[in-house]
Design an enzyme around this catalytic site. Structure first.
Site, mmCIF file in Angstrom:
data_model
loop_
_atom_site.group_PDB
_atom_site.id
_atom_site.type_symbol
_atom_site.label_atom_id
_atom_site.label_comp_id
_atom_site.label_asym_id
_atom_site.label_seq_id
_atom_site.Cartn_x
_atom_site.Cartn_y
_atom_site.Cartn_z
ATOM 1 N N SER A 1 0.781 -1.235 0.000
ATOM 2 C CA SER A 1 0.000 0.000 0.000
ATOM 3 C C SER A 1 0.814 1.287 0.000
ATOM 4 O O SER A 1 0.399 2.277 -0.603
ATOM 5 C CB SER A 1 -0.974 0.018 1.182
ATOM 6 O OG SER A 1 -0.282 -0.151 2.407
ATOM 7 N N ASP B 1 -2.989 6.363 11.326
ATOM 8 C CA ASP B 1 -3.104 4.907 11.408
ATOM 9 C C ASP B 1 -1.774 4.226 11.745
ATOM 10 O O ASP B 1 -1.717 3.012 11.946
ATOM 11 C CB ASP B 1 -3.683 4.322 10.111
ATOM 12 C CG ASP B 1 -2.800 4.572 8.875
ATOM 13 O OD1 ASP B 1 -1.660 5.062 9.027
ATOM 14 O OD2 ASP B 1 -3.268 4.271 7.763
ATOM 15 N N HIS C 1 0.538 4.086 7.216
ATOM 16 C CA HIS C 1 0.738 4.670 5.888
ATOM 17 C C HIS C 1 1.405 6.039 5.960
ATOM 18 O O HIS C 1 1.151 6.824 6.871
ATOM 19 C CB HIS C 1 -0.614 4.793 5.165
ATOM 20 C CG HIS C 1 -1.253 3.480 4.910
ATOM 21 N ND1 HIS C 1 -2.419 3.079 5.535
ATOM 22 C CD2 HIS C 1 -0.882 2.454 4.108
ATOM 23 C CE1 HIS C 1 -2.743 1.860 5.123
ATOM 24 N NE2 HIS C 1 -1.814 1.461 4.260
#
Length: 252
Positions: free
Chosen positions: A22, A218, A221
């Site tokens: 990601s 979070d 990321h």
């Protein structure tokens, strides 16, 4: 106007594969499955020099989010690809970016013969069939392998095998690999994965360390600003280790 531009048949010569999970696909500016649409100056499109290979294997003008049709099950935002391309474009002319990253994927899912691996190789070959020369593979993955001792124990061997397999399947035995040492993941094993990444000692493989770049709330990321910085770090690594020396230009 944009639709006219994108219907032109591009064939950029300098191709870069963007792969991993990601943080390569880009989550900068994404909150609650919505991208804020903010594109920093360093990530602006350049319709004359920076292109991307779409999911349908056609080149188009590259713009954020680069992975929108590749990591299609997630919401993509800003990644490192555009700031990387903008940082090197004056040295390498027309650039073809080949997005391949998919969020939440472990290294074993990129093994030879697995769907993600096959798709990456097929996309790279498509770029080559357009007349491109693959200049480097940019790889940012490993967060999903911080979850168990087994993943830690096998990571280095799996990553080295991936490098050998990609080079063999693309018939590019010296293909430059720029991998990113992860900045996030499960605290229990993150340092072990980072150690494995930094311990890879193969020809034409260099490591850029993302540790210290700002993370979103979070704690997984990279923020948009951090992605811009990472792209510039990847560009510095490429220009330092792999790019041709700047030609001497006569001035009048």
């Amino acid at each position: 106007m944009d639709s006219t531009v994108e219907n032109v048949a591009y064939s950029p010569k300098n191709v870069f594969i963007l792969s991993g999970q990601s943080n390569m696909a880009g989550r900068g500016g994404v909150e609650k499955h919505h991208w804020d649409g903010v594109v920093p100056n360093e990530c602006h499109p350049d319709a004359s020099r920076i292109f991307r290979l779409s999911a349908h294997l056609h080149y188009e003008v590259a713009r954020e989010p680069l992975h929108h049709d590749i990591d299609a099950k997630k919401t993509c935002g800003v990644g490192p690809g555009m700031s990387f391309a903008n940082a090197i474009k004056d040295r390498v002319e027309a650039i073809g970016l080949v997005p391949c990253a998919v969020g939440g994927t472990a290294i074993k899912e990129w093994a030879h013969g697995q769907h993600l691996y096959v798709n990456m190789i097929n996309r790279a070959r498509a770029a080559m069939s357009h007349g491109g020369e693959i200049k480097a593979l940019l790889w940012y993955q490993g967060e999903s392998d911080t979850l168990s001792q087994h993943c830690v124990d096998t990571y280095k061997a799996n990553m080295e095998k991936l490098i050998h397999d990609v080079r063999a399947d693309l018939h590019l035995p010296s293909l430059p690999i720029i991998q990113v040492a992860i900045a996030s993941g499960d605290e229990k094993y993150i340092e072990k994965i980072r150690e494995a990444q930094k311990a890879i000692d193969l020809p034409n493989v260099v490591c850029v360390d993302a540790m210290g770049l700002q993370l979103k709330e979070d704690n997984l990321h990279l923020t948009t600003e951090a992605q811009v910085k990472l792209g510039q770090m990847l560009a510095d690594a490429y220009l330092t280790h792999f790019a041709p020396q700047e030609p001497c230009v006569a001035t009048s």
